[in-house]
Scaffold this motif. Structure first.
Motif, short mmCIF file in Angstrom:
data_model
loop_
_atom_site.label_atom_id
_atom_site.label_comp_id
_atom_site.label_asym_id
_atom_site.label_seq_id
_atom_site.Cartn_x
_atom_site.Cartn_y
_atom_site.Cartn_z
N LEU A 80 70.75 21.41 42.50
CA LEU A 80 69.86 22.52 42.18
C LEU A 80 68.43 22.03 42.25
O LEU A 80 68.10 20.97 41.70
CB LEU A 80 70.15 23.08 40.78
N VAL A 81 67.59 22.78 42.94
CA VAL A 81 66.18 22.44 43.12
C VAL A 81 65.34 23.56 42.50
O VAL A 81 65.55 24.73 42.80
CB VAL A 81 65.82 22.27 44.60
N ARG A 82 64.44 23.18 41.61
CA ARG A 82 63.51 24.15 41.03
C ARG A 82 62.11 23.85 41.53
O ARG A 82 61.59 22.75 41.33
CB ARG A 82 63.54 24.08 39.51
N ARG A 83 61.50 24.84 42.16
CA ARG A 83 60.12 24.72 42.63
C ARG A 83 59.26 25.65 41.78
O ARG A 83 59.45 26.87 41.82
CB ARG A 83 60.00 25.09 44.10
N GLY A 84 58.34 25.07 41.00
CA GLY A 84 57.47 25.90 40.16
C GLY A 84 57.53 25.46 38.71
O GLY A 84 57.78 24.30 38.40
N ARG A 85 57.31 26.43 37.81
CA ARG A 85 57.17 26.13 36.39
C ARG A 85 58.33 26.72 35.59
O ARG A 85 58.84 27.79 35.91
CB ARG A 85 55.85 26.67 35.85
N GLY A 86 58.68 26.00 34.53
CA GLY A 86 59.68 26.49 33.59
C GLY A 86 60.96 25.68 33.66
O GLY A 86 61.26 25.05 34.67
#
Length: 646
Positions: A462-468
């Motif tokens: 899983l890749v999260r790009r951004g904030r949070g």
């Protein structure tokens, strides 16, 4: 003979002679060597840089699953669920509070206050309440299935089944607030406090008054118009009560008796509420500091909340260190909880572990909202909802919603700005954009089934790009045909043990006809542990023990222990057997099923007895645990192979 295929086996025996003949036919069920198995994984991607990561920040998490060769290919399934917040699931509890059929002081307050808190969070985000009502995703990444349908399955009380969620309608909430505030005003006793109900003979109680004043202060913070004199009178009543308790403590300070008056949980609650009202009693603070080492986790969490409000940093640090001694963190499923001291008064308000953890979450929201412990505590609280949507009572449900709201505001989880990518073996399977605007409508599931899920190891990323932050759970399920099925489980684990029961000589004294002691032989056995592939003799007595480990408090769990074919249960009558978990036991032809209504957190044991009968080599397929209304609760033991000699 050997079993070569599943289905019904027909066996005929014939005795043929020239003069007389006979024959018999019997039919036997032949079961496949295999079970439905679920492997679960859980993880999280932290917000990063204390939640202040740049918009183009990239973080990822990776884990591996393995699909066996021997399986039913069509029944293979991988489901990955993800969410930027777990606390948003608090919305599910509101219909229960709104529709509760009784109206004491506390229930009158909590009928509208949690809904007001939740609605204000949603409105502050500029969300379209009607759109959320029409289409809302499940924000609890650990929960499989439709939450509305699951809640209906769990409900037994008879209220709330048809109650719409009021949070999505501003007019409805305004009506609830007006009605609730008016009723609380009418219920106020003439001296300024509140009792349990209202009417002739009612008098003010410190706990009830503190709960109402606390609630009205929270209501004011969420734009509810409260009659000033009503709140001021309640605060004045608490101040007068606290002054009286300080006088008692000062008088007791010179008392030499070992059980002299000390501060208790009620003193802490009143102090915390008055601290929120910007009122402080220095003498009571000194007594609370003195008695801090003897405080329970519940009192420590409330005291810490007050100290954080008043900015007493040195004493707050001591309270946090005291609380650290009670914290248990589980890295496997990313939860944290407070281990309550044994022997506490669980039936009293200050012995409620859910309320204690809600106050601890409020404390963490004020001191370290973006640290890992707060989010783990949120996950634990959500996992321990009694009915898939709410907790045990109106009071602890309302307090949990209040704590979750504090956490959401402090952690910014309700304002994600990210793109989530789910990869399988280097190939992107899904890409989803998640912002505050589509928080309740985004697609939070990636699913791979059947032939697409090939045998062997697979890497999920899983890749999260951004904030949070991003929370995720993975559920890999298949019908395994492996020869030796190994154990699996995340939230509920089962270990199965076999023992040969060897009789020993034993006697006990019983009263004779004239009152004398008479020695009498009694049945007694020594347990001999059996390993895999152990050999027994026909007629041996065997005890089966299921050692159960539960990460949380659960309800309606069934344990199915598959018997090896050459064994038969000693008991033949199903029913309640007086076991430690109060399980209802069913003795069936191929299994023993145990139905547990309430499974507390911790380790437990269930036992029953078998007798070895038919010679041969047999497989006892794994014992399986499953939630009757919660499909993600699944686990199984190892398989066991046993031989029986004639």
């Amino acid at each position: 003979m050997r079993v070569v295929a599943e289905g019904e086996a027909r066996v005929q025996m014939r005795a043929l002679t020239d003069e007389e003949s006979d024959a018999v036919e019997q039919r036997f069920p032949a079961y496949v060597h295999g079970i439905h198995k679920m492997d679960a994984d859980s993880g999280a991607i932290a917000a990063g840089n204390n939640g202040d990561a740049p918009e183009d920040a990239v973080d990822e998490a990776e884990f591996t699953i393995t699909i066996p060769d021997q399986r039913r290919e069509a029944e293979s399934r991988l489901e990955v669920r993800y969410s930027p917040t777990l606390a948003g699931a608090m919305v599910d509890a509101l219909p229960y509070l709104a529709s509760y059929p009784y109206g004491c002081t506390e229930q009158t307050l909590n009928r509208f206050l949690p809904t007001v808190i939740t609605q204000k969070i949603l409105l502050d985000l500029g969300l379209d309440l009607a759109a959320i009502r029409d289409k809302r995703t499940n924000l609890n990444a650990q929960q499989l299935g439709d939450p509305a349908k699951r809640a209906a399955q769990w409900r037994q009380e008879g209220w709330g089944d048809d109650t719409p969620n009021p949070v999505f309608d501003v007019a409805v909430v305004n009506g609830m607030v007006k009605q609730g505030v008016e009723k609380l005003t009418e219920m106020q006793v003439s001296d300024g406090g509140w009792g349990w109900f209202s009417g002739f003979g009612e008098r003010s109680y410190p706990h009830t008054t503190a709960v109402v004043v606390h609630g009205l202060l929270i209501a004011q913070q969420n734009d509810v118009a409260v009659v000033p004199d009503v709140l001021a009178s309640g605060i004045a009543w608490l101040e007068e009560y606290q002054a009286g308790e300080v006088q008692k403590l000062q008088n007791a300070a010179t008392d030499t008796k070992p059980f002299r008056r000390k501060t208790d949980a009620l003193d802490v609650l009143v102090y915390m509420v008055l601290a929120d009202a910007d009122r402080s009693n220095a003498a009571m603070l000194d007594f609370l500091k003195r008695d801090r080492p003897e405080m329970t986790p519940y009192s420590l969490a409330m005291f810490g909340t007050a100290l954080a409000k008043q900015n007493h940093q040195d004493e707050l640090a001591r309270v946090m260190r005291n609380l650290d001694q009670y914290v248990v963190e589980d890295d496997e499923n990313q939860t944290a909880y407070l281990r309550m001291p044994e022997g506490g008064h669980w039936w009293r308000w200050y012995g409620n572990d859910i309320e204690a953890m809600a106050y601890y979450l409020k404390l963490l929201a004020r001191t370290d909202p973006k640290g890992g412990r707060a989010s783990r505590l949120v996950k634990y609280l959500l996992n321990n909802r009694q009915h898939a949507t709410y907790w045990r009572s109106t009071r602890d449900t309302a307090l949990c919603i209040e704590a979750l709201a504090d956490y959401l505001r402090a952690s910014d989880e309700m304002s994600p700005d990210m793109t989530v990518e789910v990869w399988l073996d280097g190939k992107k399977q899904k890409e989803v954009r998640i912002t505050a605007a589509d928080l309740f409508t985004f697609d939070g599931t990636m699913l791979v089934t059947g032939e697409a899920l090939t045998s062997g190891p697979h890497t999920v990323k899983l890749v999260r790009r951004g904030r949070g932050p991003l929370y995720f759970n993975s559920y890999t399920s298949y019908f395994t045909l492996e020869d030796f099925v190994e154990k699996a489980g995340l939230e509920v684990k089962v270990e199965r043990r076999y023992y040969r029961l060897n009789p020993v000589e034993a006697e006990t004294n019983v009263p004779g006809s004239r009152g004398q002691a008479v020695a009498q032989r009694v049945e007694k056995y020594e347990r001999e542990p059996l390993e895999n592939h152990a050999e027994l003799a026909s007629g041996d007595l065997v005890e089966v023990e299921l050692v159960i480990e539960s990460k949380n408090d659960y309800e309606y769990i069934v344990f199915e222990d598959m018997k090896a074919a050459g064994f038969e249960a000693v008991d033949v009558r199903s029913g309640y057997t007086g076991n430690a978990l109060g399980a209802y036991v069913e003795y069936r032809d191929n299994r023993v099923a145990m139905f547990v209504r309430q499974l507390p957190r911790g380790r437990h044991s269930l036992t029953y007895r078998l007798r070895a009968e038919i010679p041969g080599s047999f497989s006892a397929l794994p014992a399986q645990a499953s939630g009757m209304y919660a499909p993600e609760l699944a686990g199984n033991s190892d398989e066991m192979k046993l031989g029986i000699g004639d």
